[in-house]
Design a protein around this motif. Structure first.
Motif, PDB file in Angstrom:
ATOM      1  N   MET A   1       0.826  -1.151   0.154  1.00 12.11           N
ATOM      2  CA  MET A   1       0.072  -0.147   0.067  1.00 12.11           C
ATOM      3  C   MET A   1       0.929   1.366  -0.290  1.00 12.11           C
ATOM      4  N   ALA A   2       1.818   1.253   0.734  1.00 16.63           N
ATOM      5  CA  ALA A   2       2.837   2.302   0.883  1.00 16.63           C
ATOM      6  C   ALA A   2       3.360   2.708  -0.539  1.00 16.63           C
ATOM      7  N   GLY A   3       3.778   1.925  -1.075  1.00 18.06           N
ATOM      8  CA  GLY A   3       4.415   1.971  -2.399  1.00 18.06           C
ATOM      9  C   GLY A   3       3.464   2.750  -3.468  1.00 18.06           C
ATOM     10  N   THR A   4       2.212   2.238  -3.447  1.00 13.91           N
ATOM     11  CA  THR A   4       1.181   2.654  -4.301  1.00 13.91           C
ATOM     12  C   THR A   4       0.685   3.969  -4.069  1.00 13.91           C
ATOM     13  N   LEU A   5       0.787   4.386  -2.490  1.00  7.30           N
ATOM     14  CA  LEU A   5       0.593   5.593  -1.975  1.00  7.30           C
ATOM     15  C   LEU A   5       1.639   6.547  -2.457  1.00  7.30           C
ATOM     16  N   GLY A   6       3.068   6.277  -2.520  1.00  4.18           N
ATOM     17  CA  GLY A   6       4.083   7.113  -2.837  1.00  4.18           C
ATOM     18  C   GLY A   6       4.080   7.519  -4.227  1.00  4.18           C
ATOM     19  N   ILE A   7       3.455   6.425  -5.124  1.00  5.97           N
ATOM     20  CA  ILE A   7       3.423   6.844  -6.501  1.00  5.97           C
ATOM     21  C   ILE A   7       2.337   7.646  -6.923  1.00  5.97           C
ATOM     22  N   ARG A   8       1.202   7.631  -6.258  1.00  4.72           N
ATOM     23  CA  ARG A   8       0.057   8.492  -6.491  1.00  4.72           C
ATOM     24  C   ARG A   8       0.374   9.907  -5.868  1.00  4.72           C
ATOM     25  N   LEU A   9       1.192   9.929  -4.935  1.00  6.26           N
ATOM     26  CA  LEU A   9       1.485  11.058  -4.571  1.00  6.26           C
ATOM     27  C   LEU A   9       2.460  12.083  -5.372  1.00  6.26           C
ATOM     28  N   ALA A  10       3.574  11.219  -5.822  1.00  2.00           N
ATOM     29  CA  ALA A  10       4.493  11.617  -6.631  1.00  2.00           C
ATOM     30  C   ALA A  10       3.858  11.879  -8.126  1.00  2.00           C
ATOM     31  N   ARG A  11       2.675  11.587  -8.506  1.00  2.77           N
ATOM     32  CA  ARG A  11       1.925  11.938  -9.785  1.00  2.77           C
ATOM     33  C   ARG A  11       1.038  12.934  -9.421  1.00  2.77           C
ATOM     34  N   GLY A  12       0.838  13.420  -8.269  1.00  6.79           N
ATOM     35  CA  GLY A  12       0.075  14.642  -8.121  1.00  6.79           C
ATOM     36  C   GLY A  12      -1.219  14.108  -7.762  1.00  6.79           C
ATOM     37  N   GLU A  13      -1.772  13.026  -7.329  1.00  6.22           N
ATOM     38  CA  GLU A  13      -3.109  12.731  -7.067  1.00  6.22           C
ATOM     39  C   GLU A  13      -3.422  13.446  -5.714  1.00  6.22           C
ATOM     40  N   GLU A  14      -4.453  14.450  -5.538  1.00  4.73           N
ATOM     41  CA  GLU A  14      -4.771  15.193  -4.438  1.00  4.73           C
ATOM     42  C   GLU A  14      -5.329  14.387  -3.326  1.00  4.73           C
ATOM     43  N   ALA A  15      -5.914  13.189  -3.627  1.00  7.98           N
ATOM     44  CA  ALA A  15      -6.572  12.254  -2.927  1.00  7.98           C
ATOM     45  C   ALA A  15      -5.083  11.418  -2.005  1.00  7.98           C
ATOM     46  N   ALA A  16      -4.210  11.163  -2.801  1.00 10.71           N
ATOM     47  CA  ALA A  16      -3.126  10.691  -2.008  1.00 10.71           C
ATOM     48  C   ALA A  16      -2.518  11.480  -0.887  1.00 10.71           C
ATOM     49  N   LEU A  17      -2.591  12.878  -1.223  1.00 11.25           N
ATOM     50  CA  LEU A  17      -1.975  13.829  -0.222  1.00 11.25           C
ATOM     51  C   LEU A  17      -2.804  13.577   0.989  1.00 11.25           C
ATOM     52  N   ALA A  18      -4.307  13.658   0.819  1.00 15.22           N
ATOM     53  CA  ALA A  18      -5.129  13.320   1.926  1.00 15.22           C
ATOM     54  C   ALA A  18      -4.837  12.118   2.636  1.00 15.22           C
ATOM     55  N   GLU A  19      -4.593  11.074   2.013  1.00 15.04           N
ATOM     56  CA  GLU A  19      -4.284   9.583   2.494  1.00 15.04           C
ATOM     57  C   GLU A  19      -2.964   9.690   3.324  1.00 15.04           C
ATOM     58  N   CYS A  20      -1.985  10.139   2.581  1.00 11.55           N
ATOM     59  CA  CYS A  20      -0.761  10.373   3.244  1.00 11.55           C
ATOM     60  C   CYS A  20      -0.817  10.960   4.533  1.00 11.55           C
ATOM     61  N   TYR A  21      -1.610  11.976   4.517  1.00 13.05           N
ATOM     62  CA  TYR A  21      -1.935  12.657   5.905  1.00 13.05           C
ATOM     63  C   TYR A  21      -2.316  11.768   6.867  1.00 13.05           C
ATOM     64  N   ARG A  22      -3.433  11.096   6.577  1.00 13.33           N
ATOM     65  CA  ARG A  22      -4.190  10.118   7.537  1.00 13.33           C
ATOM     66  C   ARG A  22      -3.280   9.036   7.899  1.00 13.33           C
ATOM     67  N   THR A  23      -2.425   8.493   6.811  1.00 11.62           N
ATOM     68  CA  THR A  23      -1.736   7.514   7.280  1.00 11.62           C
ATOM     69  C   THR A  23      -0.185   7.769   8.247  1.00 11.62           C
ATOM     70  N   HIS A  24       0.323   9.035   7.994  1.00 10.34           N
ATOM     71  CA  HIS A  24       1.495   9.441   8.383  1.00 10.34           C
ATOM     72  C   HIS A  24       1.344  10.545   9.417  1.00 10.34           C
ATOM     73  N   ALA A  25       0.298  11.299   9.677  1.00 14.03           N
ATOM     74  CA  ALA A  25       0.365  12.507  10.510  1.00 14.03           C
ATOM     75  C   ALA A  25       0.882  12.137  12.013  1.00 14.03           C
ATOM     76  N   ALA A  26       0.488  10.945  12.262  1.00 18.52           N
ATOM     77  CA  ALA A  26       0.734  10.573  13.699  1.00 18.52           C
ATOM     78  C   ALA A  26       2.332  10.363  13.642  1.00 18.52           C
ATOM     79  N   LEU A  27       2.957   9.696  12.927  1.00 18.34           N
ATOM     80  CA  LEU A  27       4.278   9.361  12.815  1.00 18.34           C
ATOM     81  C   LEU A  27       5.221  10.799  12.788  1.00 18.34           C
ATOM     82  N   VAL A  28       4.565  11.568  11.768  1.00 21.72           N
ATOM     83  CA  VAL A  28       5.308  13.061  11.686  1.00 21.72           C
ATOM     84  C   VAL A  28       5.335  13.749  13.090  1.00 21.72           C
ATOM     85  N   ALA A  29       4.230  13.846  13.658  1.00 17.58           N
ATOM     86  CA  ALA A  29       4.086  14.554  14.920  1.00 17.58           C
ATOM     87  C   ALA A  29       4.868  14.164  16.071  1.00 17.58           C
TER      88      ALA A  29
END
Length: 174
Positions: A1-29
């Motif tokens: 899942m992380a690999g596909t999320l990264g690919i989608r983010l790199a492509r510029g899919e806005e939904a990927a940014l929201a998913e990235c935030y949901r998935t990694h916000a706690a880690l970053v904090a």
């Protein structure tokens, strides 16, 4: 899942940014908590994800998305700390340390070092589960989702790791 999320983010899919935030916000904090004052963590975290979106073209989806985000977080934490004015307090207004001579502070720092060393001795899966739970403040269910493991496996790793930590630290506490 992380690999596909990264690919989608790199492509510029806005939904990927929201998913990235949901998935990694706690880690970053959790990571920022080590460097940035508590009242500033949320602001710096927002800057991290804004920069991740702006610089998505620089992300290589073959690499770890988490590591890339934490690299951005580190840089933004440094920028934040540099931009803050150094607070100085007149020496006369500083009270005596706990215990009068600072022994309480030294004991706390010594204990913190013992825990870090004990964590380093644990097997990587147990250490990872404990660090995600205690330093990133994730629930066991969130850890299971992040690591793509059954919930029971995460619970067992955490329990075994805490038991080992207790055994490692108990002789020193006595």
């Amino acid at each position: 899942m992380a690999g596909t999320l990264g690919i989608r983010l790199a492509r510029g899919e806005e939904a990927a940014l929201a998913e990235c935030y949901r998935t990694h916000a706690a880690l970053v904090a959790g990571y920022l908590r080590r460097f940035v004052p508590a009242q500033d963590i949320e602001d710096v975290r927002q800057v991290v994800f804004s920069e991740a979106w702006r610089s998505r073209h620089r992300y290589d989806p073959r690499r770890s998305l988490e590591a890339w985000l934490l690299g951005i977080a580190r840089n933004r934490a440094i920028d934040h700390l540099r931009a803050r004015g150094v607070a100085t307090v007149p020496l006369e207004s500083v009270g005596e340390p706990a215990g009068g001579d600072g022994r309480d502070t030294a004991e706390v720092l010594g204990r913190r070092d013992q825990v870090r060393r004990a964590l380093a001795v644990l097997p990587a899966p147990q250490r990872e589960a404990i660090e995600l739970a205690y330093f990133c403040e994730l629930t066991q269910r969130e850890i299971a989702e992040r690591l793509d493991l059954p919930l029971g496996t995460v619970k067992a790793r955490t329990a075994r790791g805490l038991h080992r930590l207790s055994a490692i630290l108990a002789p020193r506490a006595a």
